[in-house]
Design a protein around this motif. Structure first.
Motif, PDB file in Angstrom:
ATOM      1  N   UNK A 230     133.182 103.718  37.078  1.00 58.48           N
ATOM      2  CA  UNK A 230     134.043 105.268  36.645  1.00 58.48           C
ATOM      3  C   UNK A 230     135.201 105.070  37.674  1.00 58.48           C
ATOM      4  N   UNK A 231     136.206 105.800  37.103  1.00 60.51           N
ATOM      5  CA  UNK A 231     137.538 105.843  37.929  1.00 60.51           C
ATOM      6  C   UNK A 231     137.217 106.570  39.464  1.00 60.51           C
ATOM      7  N   UNK A 232     137.446 106.147  40.503  1.00 55.29           N
ATOM      8  CA  UNK A 232     137.277 106.833  41.550  1.00 55.29           C
ATOM      9  C   UNK A 232     135.757 106.680  42.385  1.00 55.29           C
ATOM     10  N   UNK A 233     134.761 106.403  41.544  1.00 50.71           N
ATOM     11  CA  UNK A 233     133.566 106.405  41.852  1.00 50.71           C
ATOM     12  C   UNK A 233     133.173 105.322  42.943  1.00 50.71           C
ATOM     13  N   UNK A 234     133.766 104.322  43.019  1.00 49.54           N
ATOM     14  CA  UNK A 234     133.424 103.198  43.867  1.00 49.54           C
ATOM     15  C   UNK A 234     133.695 103.585  45.203  1.00 49.54           C
ATOM     16  N   UNK A 235     134.266 104.770  45.606  1.00 50.78           N
ATOM     17  CA  UNK A 235     134.527 104.985  46.808  1.00 50.78           C
ATOM     18  C   UNK A 235     133.744 106.252  47.277  1.00 50.78           C
ATOM     19  N   UNK A 236     133.037 106.828  46.521  1.00 52.25           N
ATOM     20  CA  UNK A 236     131.977 107.961  46.745  1.00 52.25           C
ATOM     21  C   UNK A 236     131.074 107.450  47.645  1.00 52.25           C
ATOM     22  N   UNK A 237     130.561 108.547  48.584  1.00 52.26           N
ATOM     23  CA  UNK A 237     129.676 108.035  49.656  1.00 52.26           C
ATOM     24  C   UNK A 237     128.187 108.002  49.073  1.00 52.26           C
ATOM     25  N   UNK A 238     127.990 108.542  48.014  1.00 53.74           N
ATOM     26  CA  UNK A 238     126.516 108.358  47.284  1.00 53.74           C
ATOM     27  C   UNK A 238     126.710 106.756  46.720  1.00 53.74           C
ATOM     28  N   UNK A 239     127.415 106.416  46.239  1.00 58.94           N
ATOM     29  CA  UNK A 239     127.756 105.005  45.675  1.00 58.94           C
ATOM     30  C   UNK A 239     127.744 104.047  46.714  1.00 58.94           C
ATOM     31  N   UNK A 240     128.517 104.230  47.831  1.00 56.81           N
ATOM     32  CA  UNK A 240     128.475 103.249  48.835  1.00 56.81           C
ATOM     33  C   UNK A 240     127.149 103.153  49.537  1.00 56.81           C
ATOM     34  N   UNK A 241     126.480 104.191  49.539  1.00 61.95           N
ATOM     35  CA  UNK A 241     125.228 104.119  50.630  1.00 61.95           C
ATOM     36  C   UNK A 241     123.893 104.035  49.527  1.00 61.95           C
ATOM     37  N   UNK A 242     124.175 103.755  48.199  1.00 62.45           N
ATOM     38  CA  UNK A 242     123.276 103.271  47.408  1.00 62.45           C
ATOM     39  C   UNK A 242     122.247 104.471  47.096  1.00 62.45           C
ATOM     40  N   UNK A 243     122.844 105.793  47.208  1.00 66.88           N
ATOM     41  CA  UNK A 243     122.080 106.957  47.062  1.00 66.88           C
ATOM     42  C   UNK A 243     122.374 107.601  45.577  1.00 66.88           C
ATOM     43  N   UNK A 244     122.498 106.789  44.547  1.00 69.84           N
ATOM     44  CA  UNK A 244     122.629 107.310  43.109  1.00 69.84           C
ATOM     45  C   UNK A 244     121.448 107.006  42.507  1.00 69.84           C
ATOM     46  N   UNK A 245     120.652 107.770  41.973  1.00 66.66           N
ATOM     47  CA  UNK A 245     119.241 107.790  41.564  1.00 66.66           C
ATOM     48  C   UNK A 245     119.152 108.283  40.004  1.00 66.66           C
ATOM     49  N   UNK A 246     118.137 107.500  39.323  1.00 65.41           N
ATOM     50  CA  UNK A 246     117.964 108.031  37.904  1.00 65.41           C
ATOM     51  C   UNK A 246     116.686 108.771  37.713  1.00 65.41           C
ATOM     52  N   UNK A 247     116.939 110.054  37.042  1.00 65.28           N
ATOM     53  CA  UNK A 247     115.560 110.684  36.923  1.00 65.28           C
ATOM     54  C   UNK A 247     115.190 110.806  35.372  1.00 65.28           C
ATOM     55  N   UNK A 248     113.924 110.783  35.220  1.00 67.56           N
ATOM     56  CA  UNK A 248     113.495 111.161  33.823  1.00 67.56           C
ATOM     57  C   UNK A 248     114.007 112.390  33.436  1.00 67.56           C
ATOM     58  N   UNK A 249     114.597 112.322  32.277  1.00 65.15           N
ATOM     59  CA  UNK A 249     115.366 113.613  31.594  1.00 65.15           C
ATOM     60  C   UNK A 249     114.412 114.538  31.107  1.00 65.15           C
ATOM     61  N   UNK A 250     113.235 113.906  30.565  1.00 65.55           N
ATOM     62  CA  UNK A 250     112.163 114.724  29.984  1.00 65.55           C
ATOM     63  C   UNK A 250     111.488 115.658  31.139  1.00 65.55           C
ATOM     64  N   UNK A 251     111.313 114.840  32.137  1.00 68.17           N
ATOM     65  CA  UNK A 251     110.673 115.514  33.293  1.00 68.17           C
ATOM     66  C   UNK A 251     111.664 116.794  34.062  1.00 68.17           C
ATOM     67  N   UNK A 252     112.739 116.329  34.176  1.00 68.62           N
ATOM     68  CA  UNK A 252     113.909 117.254  34.717  1.00 68.62           C
ATOM     69  C   UNK A 252     114.290 118.422  34.102  1.00 68.62           C
ATOM     70  N   UNK A 253     114.164 118.194  32.666  1.00 68.81           N
ATOM     71  CA  UNK A 253     114.582 119.429  31.826  1.00 68.81           C
ATOM     72  C   UNK A 253     113.402 120.259  31.439  1.00 68.81           C
ATOM     73  N   UNK A 254     112.076 119.825  31.863  1.00 70.43           N
ATOM     74  CA  UNK A 254     111.189 120.561  31.563  1.00 70.43           C
ATOM     75  C   UNK A 254     110.511 121.245  32.894  1.00 70.43           C
ATOM     76  N   UNK A 255     109.582 122.414  32.464  1.00 64.87           N
ATOM     77  CA  UNK A 255     109.082 122.953  33.741  1.00 64.87           C
ATOM     78  C   UNK A 255     107.318 122.835  33.865  1.00 64.87           C
ATOM     79  N   UNK A 256     106.688 121.796  33.463  1.00 64.61           N
ATOM     80  CA  UNK A 256     105.713 121.732  33.123  1.00 64.61           C
ATOM     81  C   UNK A 256     104.633 120.959  34.104  1.00 64.61           C
ATOM     82  N   UNK A 257     103.659 120.336  33.941  1.00 68.09           N
ATOM     83  CA  UNK A 257     102.762 119.747  34.630  1.00 68.09           C
ATOM     84  C   UNK A 257     103.088 118.460  35.482  1.00 68.09           C
ATOM     85  N   UNK A 258     104.448 117.919  35.045  1.00 69.72           N
ATOM     86  CA  UNK A 258     104.969 116.680  35.668  1.00 69.72           C
ATOM     87  C   UNK A 258     105.898 117.170  36.614  1.00 69.72           C
TER      88      UNK A 258
END
Length: 302
Positions: free
Chosen positions: A258-286
C-alpha cells in the motif's frame, strides 16, 4: 457496517423466576416454573425453559451452544456460522420473515436487531422474543449469557462459562506489559473503516492501555469512522490489526504494498496482525480468544 463485539463483570439477571436445578451429575435440569429476564425489549417471561429456540443472532447462537443449550435450538440464521453444528438455515436476521420463523414452531426467538419490525410481528403471533442487541459495554456480554442461561434452564453452565471467560481474560491482560502510550489501528476492511475506543472491541483494546488513533477522526461520533491513507501514515500506529471479512482484504505480508505503508512503524517492526473477523465482530464466548491474541501482540512489543 459490521457489528462489533466483549466483557468483564457478570451481571445477575434483574429478575428471575424458578431457575433450573442441578442434578447429581452437576448438570442443569430444565426449569419447570416461570422464568423472567430483563432484555432490551423489557421483561420477558416464559412459562418454562425454552425447548424450541430460533436464533436470529450469530452471537446468541454461539452463547446458546456454549452453555449447553444447543440441543434446544431448532433453527439459526444464515450468519450463524459457529459452531459448525448450529442448525443454520436461510432465515435472515437482516430481512426476517415472521411466517418463516413461525414455521419452526418456536417457544422463543432470540434477536440481535429489530429489523423490519420483527419484534412486533412475532409478538402479534404470540411468540416470545428475547432482544439481546450488540454489546455496548464490556458488561453486556456476560449479562446476555446469564439471560440465556435463565431462559433455557442452564443457569449453572452459563455462570461457569462466564467464570472461565473472566479468568482467561484476566490472565491474558496480566500476561502483557502495560501498553500505555502505544497506539493502534483496527481495520475493518480495505476501505479503511475502523473502530474507536468507545466501541465494544475498542474497549477490549483499552484493557491493555492501548491508544486508538481513530478516536480523534470520529467527528460524527458513530464509533466507526473511515480514515484516510494520509492520516494513517501521519499517525504511524505502533500496531495494526486487520479484521477483514474472511477471504477479503490484505494480510500482514501484503499491506507493505500500500502507498506509504512500507515506512509505517508497525510494518517495519512486524507488528501487523490478522484477527478472526467473526470473533472480533461478536461479543460472545470466544471473546477470550480475541483478548489472548491482542495480549500476544502487545507482548511482542515489550
Amino acid at each position: 457496517m459490521r457489528r462489533i463485539i466483549g466483557a468483564l463483570l457478570l451481571l445477575v439477571p434483574l429478575a428471575a423466576g424458578c431457575g433450573g436445578s442441578e442434578g447429581a451429575d452437576g448438570e442443569d435440569r430444565p426449569a419447570t416454573g416461570s422464568l423472567t429476564v430483563e432484555a432490551a425489549n423489557g421483561e420477558v417471561t416464559l412459562p418454562s425453559a425454552a425447548k424450541r429456540i430460533v436464533s436470529l443472532s450469530p452471537t446468541g447462537t454461539e452463547m446458546l451452544f456454549a452453555i449447553g443449550a444447543g440441543g434446544q435450538v431448532v433453527a439459526a440464521d444464515d450468519y450463524s456460522t459457529y459452531p459448525k453444528e448450529a442448525p443454520r438455515t436461510e432465515l435472515s436476521g437482516f430481512q426476517p420473515n415472521a411466517e418463516a420463523i413461525a414455521g419452526y414452531k418456536p417457544d422463543l426467538v432470540v434477536i440481535a436487531t429489530d429489523q423490519g419490525g420483527i419484534l412486533a410481528a412475532l409478538e402479534k403471533l404470540k411468540i416470545p422474543v428475547l432482544h439481546e442487541p450488540a454489546a455496548e459495554k464490556l458488561d453486556d456480554s456476560y449479562d446476555q449469557i446469564a439471560d440465556l442461561g435463565t431462559v433455557t434452564g442452564h443457569e449453572k453452565e452459563a455462570a461457569d462459562l462466564v467464570s472461565d471467560m473472566k479468568k482467561r481474560i484476566d490472565a491474558a491482560v496480566k500476561a502483557a506489559p502495560n501498553g500505555s502510550g502505544l497506539t493502534y489501528y483496527h481495520e475493518l476492511d480495505q476501505s479503511m473503516y475502523t473502530v474507536t475506543s468507545k466501541t465494544f472491541v475498542g474497549q477490549v483494546y483499552s484493557l491493555f492501555g492501548l491508544q486508538n488513533i481513530a478516536d480523534k477522526a470520529d467527528k460524527q461520533g458513530s464509533g466507526y469512522p473511515q480514515l484516510s491513507a494520509e492520516s494513517l501514515v501521519k499517525d504511524d500506529p505502533k500496531f495494526i490489526f486487520l479484521s477483514h471479512p474472511k477471504g477479503t482484504g490484505d494480510s500482514p505480508e501484503t499491506v507493505v504494498k500500500r502507498p506509504g505503508w512500507a515506512g509505517l512503524t508497525a510494518v517495519k517492526d512486524g507488528h501487523v496482525f490478522t484477527l478472526d473477523d467473526d470473533i472480533s465482530s461478536r461479543w460472545g464466548p470466544r471473546l477470550p480468544d480475541l483478548v489472548e491474541d491482542i495480549s500476544e501482540a502487545v507482548k511482542r512489543a515489550a
